[in-house]
Write a protein that holds these residues in place. Structure first.
Motif, PDB file in Angstrom:
ATOM      1  N   GLN A  93       0.825  -1.205   0.000  1.00  0.00           N
ATOM      2  CA  GLN A  93       0.000   0.000   0.000  1.00  0.00           C
ATOM      3  C   GLN A  93       0.859   1.254   0.000  1.00  0.00           C
ATOM      4  O   GLN A  93       0.570   2.227  -0.706  1.00  0.00           O
ATOM      5  CB  GLN A  93      -0.924  -0.005   1.227  1.00  0.00           C
ATOM      6  N   GLY A 181      -8.049   1.579  -0.536  1.00  0.00           N
ATOM      7  CA  GLY A 181      -6.853   1.015   0.085  1.00  0.00           C
ATOM      8  C   GLY A 181      -6.564  -0.386  -0.422  1.00  0.00           C
ATOM      9  O   GLY A 181      -5.401  -0.735  -0.687  1.00  0.00           O
ATOM     10  N   THR A 185      -3.281  -1.592  -2.615  1.00  0.00           N
ATOM     11  CA  THR A 185      -2.459  -2.739  -2.220  1.00  0.00           C
ATOM     12  C   THR A 185      -2.255  -3.692  -3.395  1.00  0.00           C
ATOM     13  O   THR A 185      -1.143  -4.174  -3.646  1.00  0.00           O
ATOM     14  CB  THR A 185      -3.122  -3.489  -1.043  1.00  0.00           C
TER      15      THR A 185
END
Length: 289
Positions: A93, A181, A185
């Motif tokens: 991330q 998020g 990732t």
């Protein structure tokens, strides 16, 4: 939190790597090395190697020609490693959300560093007319200052004043924007493949497609062999008391030596071809050359 001493060391690391990139010792000017050093400074070299190595693969096929600028993968690796370790952020991330955007933004700083160096270049031009060799040497070394500051200042400011911003970003990515998020990732894990794709666009794959197939097959075979040997070792270790054999470690030195052998063989083959005259070349062709 990132301590003041760590901020200073990371800023100096960013300055050192860009200066190395302008000289003949360019080994230190690589994201994988920078990430490892940043990880050591932050106390987590594994995370540093992961982020640095991922950035290395991401920019694998990116080259610069002449005075062209490129994304600053080194500074991106430094900042992403620092925030990933300090704020317990997922490395993939941090790679997608911090390293790549920072590397792209700092392209402008690279241009600024080159522009500032023109001041010393013009001074050197004037000193050449006066045969002022000492002055030429001094101004050549003065050029290190804008190059070093072009990386040390952004990295230091980002680490010193950007922790609150990154904390808010993490809160959003782990809260209301959790979908984003997760996407970042996944994107961080895919970025190295993008670097390979860019590299393959430049390599003469059509003329050497057989090497590509060979490398793919060898990788699959070694991966299959390694996983099965590891499984056998795990089974033996659980059934035999006192068994201490290691079936997990790869002989990295052996792999490196195989790479050296291939590189030397390729170099010698090309050297022989370059040194051997073409027996079918006519005298007219030689005159034209």
């Amino acid at each position: 939190m990132i301590g003041i001493a760590q901020i200073i060391l990371l800023s100096l690391l960013a300055a050192f790597t860009v200066v190395c990139g302008q000289n003949w010792w360019q080994t230190a000017n690589q994201p994988v090395f920078v990430g490892m050093m940043a990880g050591i400074i932050m106390g987590d070299p594994v995370t540093g190697l992961f982020i640095g190595g991922s950035m290395q693969l991401t920019v694998l096929g990116i080259g610069t020609f002449g005075g062209s600028s490129h994304i600053d993968a080194n500074s991106g690796a430094v900042i992403a490693t620092a925030f990933s370790v300090a704020l317990d952020m997922e490395p993939t991330q941090a790679l997608a959300a911090i390293a790549v955007p920072v590397a792209a933004i700092l392209t402008t700083v690279d241009v600024l560093g080159r522009f500032c160096n023109t001041f010393f270049q013009h001074r050197i031009d004037a000193m050449i007319e006066n045969d002022d060799y000492k002055g030429i040497e001094r101004n050549y070394l003065y050029g290190i200052v804008p190059w070093a500051l072009s990386r040390a200042l952004p990295v230091g400011l980002a680490l010193g004043f950007g922790q609150g911003v990154v904390n808010q970003l993490m809160a959003l990515l782990n809260g209301p924007l959790a979908w984003l998020g997760t996407g970042l990732t996944v994107a961080g894990a895919v970025l190295p493949a993008v670097g390979f794709a860019i590299l393959l666009r430049y390599l003469p794959v059509r003329e050497n497609w057989h090497y590509l197939i060979l490398g793919f097959v060898v990788t699959i075979l070694f991966n299959y062999l390694f996983n099965n040997v590891k499984a056998i070792g795990g089974a033996v270790a659980t059934s035999v008391d006192g068994f201490t054999g290691n079936f997990i470690g790869l002989p990295m030195l052996g792999i490196a030596l195989v790479g050296v052998f291939v590189a030397v063989s390729h170099y010698k083959t090309n050297a022989v071809k370059a040194a051997s005259p073409d027996p079918f070349a006519s005298e007219d062709d030689e005159d034209e050359l």
